[in-house]
Design an enzyme around this catalytic site. Structure first.
Site, PDB file in Angstrom:
ATOM      1  N   GLU A 156     -15.438 -27.166  49.638  1.00  0.00           N
ATOM      2  CA  GLU A 156     -14.967 -27.545  50.899  1.00  0.00           C
ATOM      3  C   GLU A 156     -13.879 -28.480  50.731  1.00  0.00           C
ATOM      4  O   GLU A 156     -13.020 -28.558  51.549  1.00  0.00           O
ATOM      5  CB  GLU A 156     -16.182 -28.425  51.727  1.00  0.00           C
ATOM      6  CG  GLU A 156     -17.218 -27.445  52.096  1.00  0.00           C
ATOM      7  CD  GLU A 156     -18.444 -26.968  51.113  1.00  0.00           C
ATOM      8  OE1 GLU A 156     -19.044 -26.223  51.519  1.00  0.00           O
ATOM      9  OE2 GLU A 156     -18.214 -27.716  49.986  1.00  0.00           O
ATOM     10  N   PRO A 162     -19.281 -21.140  35.084  1.00  0.00           N
ATOM     11  CA  PRO A 162     -20.384 -21.314  36.187  1.00  0.00           C
ATOM     12  C   PRO A 162     -19.985 -22.280  37.260  1.00  0.00           C
ATOM     13  O   PRO A 162     -19.133 -23.115  36.961  1.00  0.00           O
ATOM     14  CB  PRO A 162     -21.266 -22.316  34.888  1.00  0.00           C
ATOM     15  CG  PRO A 162     -20.884 -21.822  33.907  1.00  0.00           C
ATOM     16  CD  PRO A 162     -19.544 -21.451  33.619  1.00  0.00           C
ATOM     17  N   ARG A 163     -20.579 -22.081  38.355  1.00  0.00           N
ATOM     18  CA  ARG A 163     -20.147 -22.790  39.722  1.00  0.00           C
ATOM     19  C   ARG A 163     -20.645 -24.366  39.215  1.00  0.00           C
ATOM     20  O   ARG A 163     -19.652 -25.152  39.686  1.00  0.00           O
ATOM     21  CB  ARG A 163     -21.084 -22.288  40.826  1.00  0.00           C
ATOM     22  CG  ARG A 163     -20.782 -23.014  42.018  1.00  0.00           C
ATOM     23  CD  ARG A 163     -19.312 -22.873  42.573  1.00  0.00           C
ATOM     24  NE  ARG A 163     -19.306 -23.433  43.756  1.00  0.00           N
ATOM     25  CZ  ARG A 163     -17.791 -23.437  44.607  1.00  0.00           C
ATOM     26  NH1 ARG A 163     -16.814 -22.616  44.016  1.00  0.00           N
ATOM     27  NH2 ARG A 163     -17.893 -24.188  45.688  1.00  0.00           N
ATOM     28  N   LEU A 200     -10.410 -15.322  47.930  1.00  0.00           N
ATOM     29  CA  LEU A 200      -8.906 -15.258  48.270  1.00  0.00           C
ATOM     30  C   LEU A 200      -8.004 -16.160  47.020  1.00  0.00           C
ATOM     31  O   LEU A 200      -6.951 -16.252  46.886  1.00  0.00           O
ATOM     32  CB  LEU A 200      -8.723 -16.320  49.475  1.00  0.00           C
ATOM     33  CG  LEU A 200      -9.097 -15.692  50.982  1.00  0.00           C
ATOM     34  CD1 LEU A 200      -8.942 -16.304  51.893  1.00  0.00           C
ATOM     35  CD2 LEU A 200      -8.562 -14.096  50.987  1.00  0.00           C
TER      36      LEU A 200
END
Length: 426
Positions: A59, A266-267, A340
């Site tokens: 975000e 990794p996130r 994107l």
């Protein structure tokens, strides 16, 4: 009555919430600091800021273009950014430094929120995407602080969850000043849940307004120089279960493409070490970006099997180096992450079927020819095999992805105008 019951349960759960933070601090020590901010004890603001709440890294990155636009057009406007995670906090500092104030968002407790609002005195609150909390929205409404939900998305799955708690959801939505939704379907779901149609604007997704930065391309070129002409698959924002699957895919593809290099990113940073150990246990040689990516072990990088992206904020540079990209959170039920980002760089994109967080974008990107979605690990292996064997197909899919992003820009300016109208004008 429903909100009172919700609040009572939240207060009862507070010891569990604190224990969970402490537990998470085993792997990410930053979770054990700055607890006072989560109870509303933030540094008082000298002037009335615009409060922007972004949950975590995704975000924060999504709203960064709007923050930069506000800093450029309204240099006199103080900005307060809140997050709920330490990684989000780190991203705020990396992107904006001391140009904005940062604090953790208080928990959804009336006294914590009242304390936060007294100390910060925001002129308006902008919430990124769908981080809606009943007491936060009600507290702002009661204090005459307008609330705008920006770049809002609401999947059918999430809408069902909100609908189950209609007694909480409907009054909360009616307290919002404006919802700027990404797509018509998102907007329709908000209206179905109780939002007035007069409070809704559909702007498109500001994620399309991503601007390719020169330092991303420079980082990609530098990494390609280290890696040579090896075919390169970059798997970004992976979750538990996906890394092991990608290592098995690598094993299958290495029989036909022995030079293939897999880049795993990794996130979450607490998974960097476990994923590194997973690669070693599977018998692969591994280089870590935190060392090799900064020039200290470059001679050894060309020979490794797996390259671990174990830093924050450098994914776009890794995507820029790729021949093919895979966007994680999509082979496991996490809803997927932003396709994107690699698409804007002209890279072919692969994802699994679990993309409910980006459903409309993925559907459109797939229709445009820039995205391939796969049902499972075997299908991923086959799709990669075809792309690795066909450079022209890679080029065409990457070009289609980049063109799709370019054709859908413009949401950022529309969102900015709504922020001016709803939150900044007297």
């Amino acid at each position: 009555m429903a909100r009172l019951l919700y609040t009572a349960l939240l207060y009862l759960a507070l010891p569990i919430i604190l224990l969970r933070l402490w537990w998470r601090g085993r792997r990410a020590p930053a979770y054990r600091s700055r607890w006072c901010e989560r109870l509303g004890f933030v540094t008082p603001c000298d002037s009335r800021p615009l409060w922007i709440h972004a949950v975590s890294v995704g975000e924060t990155v999504a709203i960064a273009p709007l923050v930069e636009l506000l800093l450029a057009r309204r240099p006199d406007l103080p900005l307060l950014l809140t997050t709920t995670t330490p990684t989000g906090s780190e991203r705020v500092r990396a992107l904006f430094g001391d140009r904005v104030q940062h604090a953790y968002c208080p928990w959804d407790l009336p006294d914590a929120l009242a304390r936060f609002l007294r100390r910060t005195r925001p002129r308006g609150c902008l919430i990124v995407e769908t981080e809606l909390w009943p007491n936060l929205v009600h507290g702002c409404h009661a204090a005459a602080v307008p609330v705008l939900l920006a770049n809002a998305r609401l999947s059918a799955r999430s809408a069902k969850g909100y609908k189950r708690f209609a007694a909480l959801t409907r009054p909360m939505l009616q307290c919002l000043s404006q919802v700027v939704a990404q797509h018509r379907d998102d907007g329709a779901r908000f209206v179905e849940l109780g939002l007035s149609a007069a409070q809704l604007t559909v702007s498109g997704s500001i994620k399309f307004d991503i601007e390719t930065q020169p330092h991303w391309l420079e980082a990609g070129a530098r990494l390609r120089q280290q890696w040579g002409e090896r075919p390169l698959l970059v798997a970004g924002s992976t979750h538990e279960g996906e890394d092991a699957a990608l290592l098995r895919v690598l094993e299958q593809l290495r029989t036909e493409f022995p030079a293939l290099l897999l880049v795993l990113v990794p996130r979450h940073p607490e998974r960097f070490e476990p994923v590194y150990q997973l690669c070693l246990e599977a018998g692969w040689s591994v280089a870590r970006h935190s060392v090799a990516g900064h020039g200290e072990s470059a001679p050894q990088v060309g020979a490794v099997d797996v390259y671990l992206g174990d830093t924050m904020g450098e994914l776009m540079g890794l995507y820029a180096a790729a021949d093919i990209t895979f966007v994680g959170g999509s082979l496991v039920p996490r809803g997927g992450h932003n396709p994107l980002e690699p698409a804007a760089l002209g890279k072919p994109v692969l994802m699994g079927q679990q993309v409910f967080n980006f459903q409309a974008i993925c559907d459109a990107l797939e229709s445009a020819g820039g995205l391939t979605r796969v049902v499972d690990e075997a299908a991923l292996t086959q799709a990669l095999r075809e792309l690795l064997a066909d450079p022209l197909q890679r080029q065409q899919q990457g070009a289609a992805a980049q063109a799709f992003v370019a054709q859908n820009r413009g949401a950022l300016e529309r969102l900015y105008q709504q922020v001016e109208k709803t939150l900044l004008r007297p």
